[in-house]
Design a protein around this motif. Structure first.
Motif: not given
Length: 171
Positions: A102-105, A119-127, A129-132, A148-159
């Motif tokens: 975990a890193e913050g939320n 890779v499973i990413l969870y944003n457990v916060g109200p704003s 977040e970006s994940a890599s 669509r393919p996603v290149l490695s790098g940052a992914v924006t996560m909704d709250p």
């Protein structure tokens, strides 16, 4: 794990209920429940575990599946179950090939398999977040429907969201 109508957004509460014939046991259960919830509810707000109305209040309303938002949730869970069955890293990956942190939320879970990592990413916060994603290869979002393919790098996560990615295996 889904519980008691959760797969379609059941609205009925699921209060604890009993059907004991021993009055002393019924009294002990009532006293115990009142003690357990004393900080969040008054005795008059609690369901009486021995009252048949408590059992009746917990009956599921399967007609909710006819409502679009409840059907959408049900279909979403069905897709997730199918995803688990069809993705080797989600169904047959040993603990030694899984890691989480975990890193913050943000919570990240990685499960490895010779057919590709997930890779499973969870944003457990109200704003937002970006994940890599890990830098090796490219990734496909298994929940988002475009595929669509996603290149490695940052992914924006909704709250309060999650995303599931599978690595593209190159041979």
């Amino acid at each position: 794990m889904l519980f008691m109508g959760e797969e379609y957004g059941e609205r009925a509460p699921f209060p604890y209920f009993v059907d004991h014939s021993d009055p002393a046991l019924i009294d002990a259960v009532q006293v115990g429940r009142a003690q357990e919830f004393k900080d969040i509810a008054s005795a008059s707000e609690l369901f009486d575990p021995s009252d048949p109305a408590t059992f009746d209040a917990a009956r599921l309303d399967h007609s909710l599946l006819a409502e679009p938002t409840h059907r959408e949730l049900f279909d979403h869970y069905r897709r997730l179950i199918a995803l688990r069955r069809s993705t080797p890293a989600l169904r047959r990956s040993s603990r030694s090939r899984a890691r989480a942190w975990a890193e913050g939320n943000l919570i990240c879970l990685v499960r490895s398999h010779h057919d590709g990592d997930v890779v499973i990413l969870y944003n457990v916060g109200p704003s937002k977040e970006s994940a890599s994603l890990p830098a090796h290869g490219s990734w496909r979002d298994l929940v988002e429907t475009s595929g669509r393919p996603v290149l490695s790098g940052a992914v924006t996560m909704d709250p309060w969201s999650y995303r599931v990615f599978r690595s593209t295996v190159t041979g």
